[in-house]
Design a protein around this motif. Structure first.
Motif, PDB file in Angstrom:
ATOM      1  N   GLY A   1       0.806  -1.228   0.000  1.00 55.45           N
ATOM      2  CA  GLY A   1       0.000   0.000   0.000  1.00 55.45           C
ATOM      3  C   GLY A   1       0.835   1.273   0.000  1.00 55.45           C
ATOM      4  N   GLY A   2       2.155   1.118  -0.089  1.00 60.60           N
ATOM      5  CA  GLY A   2       3.055   2.287  -0.068  1.00 60.60           C
ATOM      6  C   GLY A   2       2.976   3.112  -1.350  1.00 60.60           C
ATOM      7  N   GLU A   3       3.672   4.236  -1.323  1.00 58.45           N
ATOM      8  CA  GLU A   3       3.658   5.160  -2.478  1.00 58.45           C
ATOM      9  C   GLU A   3       4.586   4.647  -3.583  1.00 58.45           C
ATOM     10  N   MET A   4       4.090   4.634  -4.825  1.00 53.11           N
ATOM     11  CA  MET A   4       4.907   4.208  -5.964  1.00 53.11           C
ATOM     12  C   MET A   4       5.581   5.435  -6.575  1.00 53.11           C
ATOM     13  N   TYR A   5       6.858   5.315  -6.947  1.00 47.81           N
ATOM     14  CA  TYR A   5       7.565   6.455  -7.537  1.00 47.81           C
ATOM     15  C   TYR A   5       8.429   5.994  -8.701  1.00 47.81           C
ATOM     16  N   GLN A   6       8.857   6.975  -9.527  1.00 49.98           N
ATOM     17  CA  GLN A   6       9.744   6.670 -10.644  1.00 49.98           C
ATOM     18  C   GLN A   6      11.186   6.953 -10.240  1.00 49.98           C
ATOM     19  N   ARG A   7      12.052   5.937 -10.359  1.00 49.95           N
ATOM     20  CA  ARG A   7      13.465   6.145 -10.034  1.00 49.95           C
ATOM     21  C   ARG A   7      14.038   7.253 -10.918  1.00 49.95           C
ATOM     22  N   ASP A   8      14.926   8.084 -10.357  1.00 47.44           N
ATOM     23  CA  ASP A   8      15.537   9.158 -11.149  1.00 47.44           C
ATOM     24  C   ASP A   8      16.211   8.595 -12.397  1.00 47.44           C
ATOM     25  N   ASP A   9      16.821   7.413 -12.268  1.00 47.00           N
ATOM     26  CA  ASP A   9      17.559   6.881 -13.423  1.00 47.00           C
ATOM     27  C   ASP A   9      16.649   6.129 -14.397  1.00 47.00           C
ATOM     28  N   ASP A  10      15.347   6.114 -14.147  1.00 54.12           N
ATOM     29  CA  ASP A  10      14.401   5.579 -15.140  1.00 54.12           C
ATOM     30  C   ASP A  10      13.784   6.698 -15.979  1.00 54.12           C
ATOM     31  N   LYS A  11      14.258   7.924 -15.776  1.00 56.00           N
ATOM     32  CA  LYS A  11      13.760   9.039 -16.598  1.00 56.00           C
ATOM     33  C   LYS A  11      14.369   8.918 -18.000  1.00 56.00           C
ATOM     34  N   PRO A  12      13.619   9.364 -19.035  1.00 57.69           N
ATOM     35  CA  PRO A  12      14.047   9.130 -20.423  1.00 57.69           C
ATOM     36  C   PRO A  12      15.499   9.517 -20.725  1.00 57.69           C
ATOM     37  N   ALA A  13      15.948  10.650 -20.185  1.00 57.38           N
ATOM     38  CA  ALA A  13      17.292  11.132 -20.531  1.00 57.38           C
ATOM     39  C   ALA A  13      18.378  10.155 -20.079  1.00 57.38           C
ATOM     40  N   THR A  14      18.101   9.404 -19.031  1.00 63.40           N
ATOM     41  CA  THR A  14      19.128   8.517 -18.475  1.00 63.40           C
ATOM     42  C   THR A  14      19.109   7.126 -19.103  1.00 63.40           C
ATOM     43  N   ILE A  15      17.939   6.727 -19.604  1.00 58.97           N
ATOM     44  CA  ILE A  15      17.794   5.345 -20.057  1.00 58.97           C
ATOM     45  C   ILE A  15      18.788   5.004 -21.178  1.00 58.97           C
ATOM     46  N   GLN A  16      18.914   5.884 -22.183  1.00 60.19           N
ATOM     47  CA  GLN A  16      19.826   5.569 -23.289  1.00 60.19           C
ATOM     48  C   GLN A  16      21.273   5.487 -22.803  1.00 60.19           C
ATOM     49  N   ASN A  17      21.634   6.358 -21.853  1.00 58.90           N
ATOM     50  CA  ASN A  17      22.996   6.286 -21.300  1.00 58.90           C
ATOM     51  C   ASN A  17      23.233   4.956 -20.589  1.00 58.90           C
ATOM     52  N   ARG A  18      22.210   4.481 -19.897  1.00 58.23           N
ATOM     53  CA  ARG A  18      22.369   3.200 -19.197  1.00 58.23           C
ATOM     54  C   ARG A  18      22.566   2.070 -20.199  1.00 58.23           C
ATOM     55  N   LEU A  19      21.826   2.137 -21.320  1.00 61.64           N
ATOM     56  CA  LEU A  19      21.994   1.097 -22.352  1.00 61.64           C
ATOM     57  C   LEU A  19      23.399   1.166 -22.952  1.00 61.64           C
ATOM     58  N   ASP A  20      23.892   2.386 -23.196  1.00 60.85           N
ATOM     59  CA  ASP A  20      25.242   2.543 -23.754  1.00 60.85           C
ATOM     60  C   ASP A  20      26.290   2.011 -22.767  1.00 60.85           C
ATOM     61  N   THR A  21      26.086   2.321 -21.493  1.00 59.31           N
ATOM     62  CA  THR A  21      27.018   1.830 -20.464  1.00 59.31           C
ATOM     63  C   THR A  21      27.002   0.304 -20.426  1.00 59.31           C
ATOM     64  N   TYR A  22      25.813  -0.254 -20.520  1.00 60.87           N
ATOM     65  CA  TYR A  22      25.707  -1.719 -20.525  1.00 60.87           C
ATOM     66  C   TYR A  22      26.505  -2.310 -21.693  1.00 60.87           C
ATOM     67  N   ALA A  23      26.305  -1.727 -22.899  1.00 64.09           N
ATOM     68  CA  ALA A  23      26.973  -2.277 -24.085  1.00 64.09           C
ATOM     69  C   ALA A  23      28.497  -2.182 -23.948  1.00 64.09           C
ATOM     70  N   ALA A  24      28.970  -1.038 -23.437  1.00 60.40           N
ATOM     71  CA  ALA A  24      30.419  -0.814 -23.380  1.00 60.40           C
ATOM     72  C   ALA A  24      31.087  -1.561 -22.236  1.00 60.40           C
TER      73      ALA A  24
END
Ligand code: AMP
Length: 198
Positions: free
Chosen positions: A138-161
Protein backbone atom coordinates in the motif's frame (compact mmCIF):
# COMPACT_ATOMS: atom_id res chain seq x y z
CA UNK A 1 16.39 -5.78 -17.08
CA UNK A 2 14.10 -8.07 -15.14
CA UNK A 3 16.98 -9.31 -13.01
CA UNK A 4 15.63 -7.75 -9.81
CA UNK A 5 12.20 -9.33 -10.25
CA UNK A 6 13.72 -12.76 -10.88
CA UNK A 7 16.05 -12.37 -7.89
CA UNK A 8 13.08 -11.47 -5.67
CA UNK A 9 11.26 -14.63 -6.79
CA UNK A 10 14.27 -16.85 -6.03
CA UNK A 11 14.67 -15.23 -2.64
CA UNK A 12 10.98 -15.78 -1.81
CA UNK A 13 11.04 -19.44 -2.83
CA UNK A 14 14.50 -20.56 -1.70
CA UNK A 15 15.42 -18.14 1.09
CA UNK A 16 18.67 -16.96 -0.49
CA UNK A 17 19.97 -13.56 0.57
CA UNK A 18 19.31 -10.88 -2.06
CA UNK A 19 22.31 -8.64 -2.62
CA UNK A 20 21.43 -5.89 -5.07
CA UNK A 21 24.21 -3.33 -5.46
CA UNK A 22 21.63 -0.91 -6.94
CA UNK A 23 19.50 -1.26 -3.77
CA UNK A 24 22.58 -0.83 -1.58
CA UNK A 25 23.48 2.35 -3.46
CA UNK A 26 19.91 3.70 -3.29
CA UNK A 27 19.97 2.92 0.45
CA UNK A 28 23.16 4.94 0.85
CA UNK A 29 21.56 7.83 -1.05
CA UNK A 30 18.42 7.68 1.12
CA UNK A 31 20.59 7.66 4.24
CA UNK A 32 22.39 10.77 2.97
CA UNK A 33 25.84 9.21 3.46
CA UNK A 34 28.89 10.74 1.70
CA UNK A 35 29.17 7.56 -0.39
CA UNK A 36 25.53 7.91 -1.41
CA UNK A 37 26.00 11.54 -2.39
CA UNK A 38 28.99 10.65 -4.55
CA UNK A 39 27.20 7.69 -6.15
CA UNK A 40 24.04 9.62 -7.03
CA UNK A 41 25.68 11.74 -9.73
CA UNK A 42 26.90 8.67 -11.59
CA UNK A 43 23.57 6.86 -11.25
CA UNK A 44 21.51 9.80 -12.47
CA UNK A 45 23.84 10.10 -15.45
CA UNK A 46 23.35 6.41 -16.31
CA UNK A 47 27.00 5.60 -15.60
CA UNK A 48 28.59 3.00 -13.39
CA UNK A 49 29.48 4.07 -9.87
CA UNK A 50 33.26 3.75 -9.29
CA UNK A 51 34.29 0.18 -8.45
CA UNK A 52 35.75 0.96 -5.01
CA UNK A 53 32.53 2.60 -3.77
CA UNK A 54 30.40 -0.35 -4.83
CA UNK A 55 32.93 -2.82 -3.44
CA UNK A 56 32.87 -1.26 0.01
CA UNK A 57 29.06 -1.60 0.18
CA UNK A 58 29.25 -5.15 -1.17
CA UNK A 59 31.87 -6.27 1.35
CA UNK A 60 29.85 -4.83 4.23
CA UNK A 61 26.76 -6.67 2.99
CA UNK A 62 28.64 -9.96 2.53
CA UNK A 63 29.67 -9.80 6.18
CA UNK A 64 26.00 -10.20 7.28
CA UNK A 65 24.82 -13.47 8.77
CA UNK A 66 22.09 -14.14 6.24
CA UNK A 67 24.51 -14.77 3.37
CA UNK A 68 25.62 -18.08 4.89
CA UNK A 69 22.85 -20.08 3.20
CA UNK A 70 23.61 -18.78 -0.25
CA UNK A 71 23.02 -15.47 -1.96
CA UNK A 72 22.11 -13.90 -5.25
CA UNK A 73 24.18 -11.01 -6.52
CA UNK A 74 21.84 -8.73 -8.45
CA UNK A 75 23.64 -6.14 -10.58
CA UNK A 76 27.18 -7.13 -9.62
CA UNK A 77 29.63 -7.52 -11.32
CA UNK A 78 28.92 -4.78 -13.90
CA UNK A 79 32.37 -4.80 -15.58
CA UNK A 80 35.33 -7.12 -15.97
CA UNK A 81 37.37 -5.55 -13.16
CA UNK A 82 34.50 -6.19 -10.73
CA UNK A 83 34.27 -9.80 -11.91
CA UNK A 84 37.96 -10.35 -11.18
CA UNK A 85 37.61 -8.64 -7.79
CA UNK A 86 34.60 -10.80 -6.99
CA UNK A 87 36.56 -14.00 -7.57
CA UNK A 88 39.04 -12.84 -4.94
CA UNK A 89 36.37 -11.74 -2.45
CA UNK A 90 34.52 -15.05 -2.75
CA UNK A 91 37.75 -17.06 -2.50
CA UNK A 92 38.48 -15.31 0.81
CA UNK A 93 35.07 -16.49 2.02
CA UNK A 94 35.77 -20.04 0.82
CA UNK A 95 33.05 -19.74 -1.80
CA UNK A 96 32.79 -19.45 -5.55
CA UNK A 97 30.19 -18.39 -8.06
CA UNK A 98 27.84 -21.19 -9.18
CA UNK A 99 26.48 -19.45 -12.26
CA UNK A 100 26.05 -16.11 -14.01
CA UNK A 101 22.49 -15.55 -15.25
CA UNK A 102 21.82 -13.45 -18.34
CA UNK A 103 18.22 -12.24 -18.59
CA UNK A 104 18.20 -11.29 -22.27
CA UNK A 105 15.82 -8.51 -23.37
CA UNK A 106 15.82 -6.53 -26.62
CA UNK A 107 16.89 -2.87 -26.09
CA UNK A 108 13.62 -1.47 -27.53
CA UNK A 109 11.66 -3.44 -24.93
CA UNK A 110 14.03 -2.29 -22.19
CA UNK A 111 13.34 1.36 -23.02
CA UNK A 112 9.59 0.76 -22.83
CA UNK A 113 9.75 -1.22 -19.58
CA UNK A 114 12.08 1.18 -17.80
CA UNK A 115 10.04 4.24 -18.70
CA UNK A 116 6.89 2.57 -17.32
CA UNK A 117 8.59 1.11 -14.24
CA UNK A 118 7.58 2.36 -10.79
CA UNK A 119 8.95 1.21 -7.44
CA UNK A 120 7.48 1.28 -3.94
CA UNK A 121 9.07 3.83 -1.63
CA UNK A 122 8.28 1.73 1.41
CA UNK A 123 9.11 -1.88 0.48
CA UNK A 124 10.99 -1.70 -2.82
CA UNK A 125 8.38 -3.71 -4.76
CA UNK A 126 8.82 -3.20 -8.50
CA UNK A 127 5.70 -2.54 -10.57
CA UNK A 128 4.58 -0.24 -13.36
CA UNK A 129 2.72 2.99 -14.03
CA UNK A 130 -0.70 1.34 -13.80
CA UNK A 131 -0.23 0.97 -10.03
CA UNK A 132 -1.13 3.99 -7.95
CA UNK A 133 -0.21 2.33 -4.68
CA UNK A 134 2.00 -0.68 -3.96
CA UNK A 135 0.00 -3.92 -4.37
CA UNK A 136 2.17 -5.54 -1.69
CA UNK A 137 2.14 -2.96 1.12
CA UNK A 138 0.00 0.00 0.00
CA UNK A 139 3.05 2.29 -0.07
CA UNK A 140 3.66 5.16 -2.48
CA UNK A 141 4.91 4.21 -5.96
CA UNK A 142 7.56 6.46 -7.54
CA UNK A 143 9.74 6.67 -10.64
CA UNK A 144 13.46 6.15 -10.03
CA UNK A 145 15.54 9.16 -11.15
CA UNK A 146 17.56 6.88 -13.42
CA UNK A 147 14.40 5.58 -15.14
CA UNK A 148 13.76 9.04 -16.60
CA UNK A 149 14.05 9.13 -20.42
CA UNK A 150 17.29 11.13 -20.53
CA UNK A 151 19.13 8.52 -18.47
CA UNK A 152 17.79 5.34 -20.06
CA UNK A 153 19.83 5.57 -23.29
CA UNK A 154 23.00 6.29 -21.30
CA UNK A 155 22.37 3.20 -19.20
CA UNK A 156 21.99 1.10 -22.35
CA UNK A 157 25.24 2.54 -23.75
CA UNK A 158 27.02 1.83 -20.46
CA UNK A 159 25.71 -1.72 -20.52
CA UNK A 160 26.97 -2.28 -24.08
CA UNK A 161 30.42 -0.81 -23.38
CA UNK A 162 31.12 -2.07 -19.86
CA UNK A 163 28.80 -4.92 -18.89
CA UNK A 164 28.15 -6.87 -22.11
CA UNK A 165 31.82 -8.06 -22.27
CA UNK A 166 31.04 -10.12 -19.16
CA UNK A 167 28.96 -12.44 -21.34
CA UNK A 168 32.13 -13.78 -22.97
CA UNK A 169 33.99 -13.62 -19.66
CA UNK A 170 31.51 -15.96 -17.97
CA UNK A 171 31.18 -18.13 -21.08
CA UNK A 172 34.94 -18.64 -20.84
CA UNK A 173 34.48 -19.86 -17.28
CA UNK A 174 31.60 -22.10 -18.36
CA UNK A 175 29.30 -20.29 -15.93
CA UNK A 176 26.96 -18.41 -18.22
CA UNK A 177 23.31 -19.47 -18.27
CA UNK A 178 20.71 -17.53 -20.23
CA UNK A 179 16.95 -17.04 -20.26
CA UNK A 180 14.67 -15.15 -22.63
CA UNK A 181 13.59 -12.18 -20.50
CA UNK A 182 10.88 -11.03 -22.87
CA UNK A 183 8.19 -13.39 -21.63
CA UNK A 184 5.95 -12.63 -18.64
CA UNK A 185 7.86 -12.61 -15.33
CA UNK A 186 6.34 -15.91 -14.13
CA UNK A 187 7.28 -17.64 -17.39
CA UNK A 188 10.80 -16.25 -17.22
CA UNK A 189 11.02 -17.61 -13.69
CA UNK A 190 10.22 -21.14 -14.88
CA UNK A 191 13.21 -20.87 -17.25
CA UNK A 192 15.41 -19.39 -14.52
CA UNK A 193 14.87 -22.37 -12.22
CA UNK A 194 15.47 -24.76 -15.08
CA UNK A 195 18.82 -23.24 -16.18
CA UNK A 196 19.97 -23.00 -12.56
CA UNK A 197 18.95 -26.61 -11.86
CA UNK A 198 16.61 -25.57 -9.02
P1 AMP B 1 20.29 -1.36 -10.79
O1 AMP B 1 19.38 -1.15 -9.63
O2 AMP B 1 21.02 -2.68 -10.74
O3 AMP B 1 19.60 -1.11 -12.11
O4 AMP B 1 21.44 -0.25 -10.68
C1 AMP B 1 21.11 1.13 -10.76
C2 AMP B 1 22.38 1.95 -10.96
O5 AMP B 1 23.26 1.80 -9.84
C3 AMP B 1 23.23 1.57 -12.17
O6 AMP B 1 22.76 2.17 -13.37
C4 AMP B 1 24.60 2.08 -11.74
O7 AMP B 1 24.69 3.49 -11.87
C5 AMP B 1 24.61 1.77 -10.25
N1 AMP B 1 25.15 0.41 -9.99
C6 AMP B 1 24.48 -0.69 -9.55
N2 AMP B 1 25.29 -1.75 -9.43
C7 AMP B 1 26.52 -1.30 -9.80
C8 AMP B 1 27.80 -1.92 -9.92
N3 AMP B 1 27.98 -3.23 -9.64
N4 AMP B 1 28.84 -1.14 -10.33
C9 AMP B 1 28.68 0.16 -10.63
N5 AMP B 1 27.51 0.80 -10.56
C10 AMP B 1 26.43 0.08 -10.15
Amino acid sequence: MGKGTQAQKLVAEFGFAHISTGDLLRGAIAAGSPLGLEAKGYMDAGQLVPDELVLSLLKERLASDDVKNGFILDGYPRNTAQAVTLDGVLAEMGKNLDAALLVAVDPSIIVDRLSRRRACKACGFTGNDTMEVCPRCGGEMYQRDDDKPATIQNRLDTYAAKTAPLIDYFKGQDKLVEVDGQAAADDVYVQVKEVLGL
